[in-house]
Write an enzyme that holds these catalytic residues in place. Structure first.
Site, PDB file in Angstrom:
ATOM      1  N   GLU A   1       0.718  -1.091   0.099  1.00 40.36           N
ATOM      2  CA  GLU A   1      -0.086   0.137  -0.050  1.00 40.36           C
ATOM      3  C   GLU A   1       1.031   1.280  -0.031  1.00 40.36           C
ATOM      4  O   GLU A   1       0.916   2.096   0.786  1.00 40.36           O
ATOM      5  CB  GLU A   1      -1.052   0.043   1.145  1.00 40.36           C
ATOM      6  CG  GLU A   1      -1.916  -1.096   1.240  1.00 40.36           C
ATOM      7  CD  GLU A   1      -3.035  -1.281   1.948  1.00 40.36           C
ATOM      8  OE1 GLU A   1      -3.219  -0.234   2.938  1.00 40.36           O
ATOM      9  OE2 GLU A   1      -4.080  -2.059   1.778  1.00 40.36           O
TER      10      GLU A   1
ATOM     11  N   GLU B   1      -4.625  -8.919  -0.078  1.00 36.85           N
ATOM     12  CA  GLU B   1      -5.687  -8.640   1.129  1.00 36.85           C
ATOM     13  C   GLU B   1      -6.997  -8.326   0.670  1.00 36.85           C
ATOM     14  O   GLU B   1      -7.275  -7.658  -0.150  1.00 36.85           O
ATOM     15  CB  GLU B   1      -5.102  -7.166   1.689  1.00 36.85           C
ATOM     16  CG  GLU B   1      -3.659  -7.225   2.486  1.00 36.85           C
ATOM     17  CD  GLU B   1      -3.321  -6.093   3.320  1.00 36.85           C
ATOM     18  OE1 GLU B   1      -4.274  -5.457   3.734  1.00 36.85           O
ATOM     19  OE2 GLU B   1      -2.229  -5.660   3.315  1.00 36.85           O
TER      20      GLU B   1
HETATM   21  O1  AHR Z   1      -4.694  -6.153   7.175  1.00 36.49           O
HETATM   22  C1  AHR Z   1      -4.667  -4.854   7.810  1.00 36.49           C
HETATM   23  C2  AHR Z   1      -4.053  -3.879   6.912  1.00 36.49           C
HETATM   24  O2  AHR Z   1      -5.031  -3.414   6.038  1.00 36.49           O
HETATM   25  C3  AHR Z   1      -2.843  -4.112   6.556  1.00 36.49           C
HETATM   26  O3  AHR Z   1      -1.722  -3.750   7.317  1.00 36.49           O
HETATM   27  C4  AHR Z   1      -2.743  -2.756   5.456  1.00 36.49           C
HETATM   28  O4  AHR Z   1      -1.899  -3.351   4.360  1.00 36.49           O
HETATM   29  C5  AHR Z   1      -4.122  -2.777   4.981  1.00 36.49           C
HETATM   30  O5  AHR Z   1      -4.537  -1.391   5.125  1.00 36.49           O
END
Ligand code: AHR
Length: 535
Positions: free
Chosen positions: A197, A339
């Protein structure tokens, strides 16, 4: 005609009379001899971040813990995860990765740095679970390592040194240090995440700045494990039979296509000196930020709204795949959704930044419809990681001290194991609509595949929380003898497994009626059914 008894546990048999008044069967057509892409087993990957009790307590308890463990890693969790055939584990983050300095987590534990996890509640990070412990864990569960290197507060040199520590021959200084710390053989790093991110917690970089930096990491952060890669090109693995490391660049986390455009444009124009083998994408179902939906004690409205939000994944995949197609029509670069899942309000009483939530039949249904979407885009979506594996967000497993409970999402992942590396088959059906107030979503979802075991596998989801639905599936190309499997359902939309009642949401046996080339099965409300068809 052959009739197979529907298992006694089928919830439909115990439904109150009004709910048994069903609509007409839904017709499904499957071509058992049709061609489709491979459903890459990496679609069923996991994400584990140093965050809350995701690692500490959930995976790592330490060698002196009364909780049964092997070298500090809890045995109940390992044994549960082995059954999921987890293809890869992404670690150490997430946002944490961009402030993780690997040297803090190697060497004698008593001497390791104690740091602060600034991303997640300023929790103390004792660094007991570092590089060697992570590899011990993935080896215990039979998985592959997906390492995210620090591109936020780290440097190219720090990341390159970490890869050397993990992968270099023990004849080198870096490899000798690893050997001195207990592991002579180089580790396998199958996947390398270049940042996380980077448009947000990973550095708030513009897309063009990210790409310039990413090229340096892609060039210099080398995997030196020659047994894994052969000798020509450590990252590319050009020796026949070698197993290359895939480098995964940061991609989108919203409908904003700037990262997708910039990374793919650079990929198309790349020269011999660098490359990437994947583009990451993140998408959570949270309805709105900050997440406020409860993971327990919710009603049908929250059920319907969250499912609708999860379905936005389809638009995300479609929009970003279209950009990727414009640079990479042959789909060489996988979209890696590393994610995803339901991000809900933390449980009352749990620490800030622990992202600790319960997990209900709603989560299992969200997992099924996400996995089905990935499957439908299997030519581009070839790897994902649900967030997160233990105790964090949409977890497989919850722990509390010595107690452990398997969540509905865990059971769903186990039911989907036969789809790992299966070949997707053509399927068509009229999904219909389930509505609650002004919220409408498709009522039925389904996928079919030819498993690596040669069997035909079908997954059928009934999203409607109150009405069963009968599926009338016509299967062209085979003569079915029997069809049976498991169904996951519950009597309430917010049904969970707790430490006291761990068996509330559990897969139960189910069988279908087989008539020539057709099978009929009644799906209970809010359920996922996975059937294998014997020929
Ligand atoms: O999964 C939790 C968080 O969500 C992670 O650390 C981040 O990459 C995303 O914003």
């Amino acid at each position: 005609m052959k009739t197979i008894q529907i298992a006694a546990a089928l919830a439909a048999l115990t439904l109150p009379a009004p709910l048994l008044a069903q609509s007409a069967p839904v017709k499904v057509a499957i071509d058992a001899n049709g061609a489709g892409p491979k459903i890459d087993r990496n679609i069923f990957g996991q994400f584990a971040e140093n965050l809350g009790t995701g690692i500490y307590g959930g995976v790592w308890v330490g060698e002196n813990s009364p909780i049964p463990n092997v070298r500090g890693i809890r045995s109940d969790v390992v044994s549960a995860l082995k059954a999921l055939k987890v293809p890869s584990v992404r670690w150490p983050g997430g946002c944490f990765a961009d402030e993780y300095h690997w040297r803090d987590g190697v060497g004698p534990r008593a001497k390791r740095a104690v740091t602060v996890n600034g991303s997640w509640g300023n929790a103390l990070e004792k660094n007991d679970f570092g590089t060697n412990e992570f590899f011990d864990f993935v080896n215990q569960i039979g998985s592959e390592a997906y390492i995210s290197v620090n591109m936020g507060s780290g440097s190219v040199k720090e990341a390159a040194d970490w890869l050397a520590y993990m992968t270099a021959d023990p004849g080198t200084t870096a490899g000798a240090e690893r050997a001195a710390n207990g592991h002579r053989e180089p580790y396998r790093v199958k996947f390398l995440g270049i940042g996380n991110e980077s448009w947000s917690c990973g550095g708030a970089y513009s897309a063009t700045y990210y790409v310039d930096e990413m090229k340096r990491y892609a060039r210099f952060v080398r995997n030196l494990n020659l047994k894994q890669h052969g000798t020509d090109n450590p990252a590319g693995g050009s020796v026949a039979g070698a197993d290359p490391m895939q480098r995964i660049a940061v991609g989108p986390g919203s409908m904003d296509t700037s990262y997708t455009e910039s990374v793919m444009k650079a990929w198309k124009a790349r020269d011999w000196s660098w490359g990437i083998e994947g583009l990451s994408m993140h998408h959570y179902a949270w309805v709105k930020w900050p997440p406020s939906f409860s993971s327990t004690n919710f009603g049908e409205r929250e059920y319907a709204v969250l499912i609708k939000d999860a379905l936005k994944m389809e638009d995300m995949i479609r929009v970003h795949s279209a950009v990727m197609d414009s640079y990479d029509p042959d789909k060489k670069v996988p979209l890696v959704i590393d994610e995803w899942g339901a991000w809900l309000a933390k449980l009352p009483g749990s620490p800030d930044g622990s992202l600790h939530q319960q997990n209900s039949i709603r989560d299992a249904i969200i997992a099924a419809i996400n996995l089905n979407m990935f499957t439908r885009h299997a030519d581009r979506v070839r790897m994902t990681a649900i967030a997160q594996m233990v105790n964090v967000l949409q977890a497989m497993i919850l722990t509390d001290g010595p107690k452990m409970v398997l969540t509905p999402t865990y059971h769903l992942f186990k039911m989907y194991v036969p789809f790992q590396n299966a070949t997707r088959l053509p399927i068509s059906f009229d999904a219909g609509t389930y509505s609650f107030g002004d919220v409408s979503v498709p009522r039925i979802d389904a996928i079919a595949a030819r498993g690596t075991d040669g069997k035909l596998w079908i997954s059928l989801t009934n999203v409607d929380p109150s009405k069963p639905v009968t599926i009338d599936a016509q299967i062209a190309g085979i003569r079915a003898r029997a069809a049976s499997g498991t169904v996951l359902t519950a009597d309430r939309v917010d049904a969970i497994n707790s430490y006291d009642k761990p068996d509330t949401v559990l897969p139960r046996p189910i069988s279908a009626q087989v008539r020539g080339d057709r099978i009929q099965v009644t799906l209970p409300p809010k359920s996922v059914t996975v059937l294998s068809v014997a020929q």
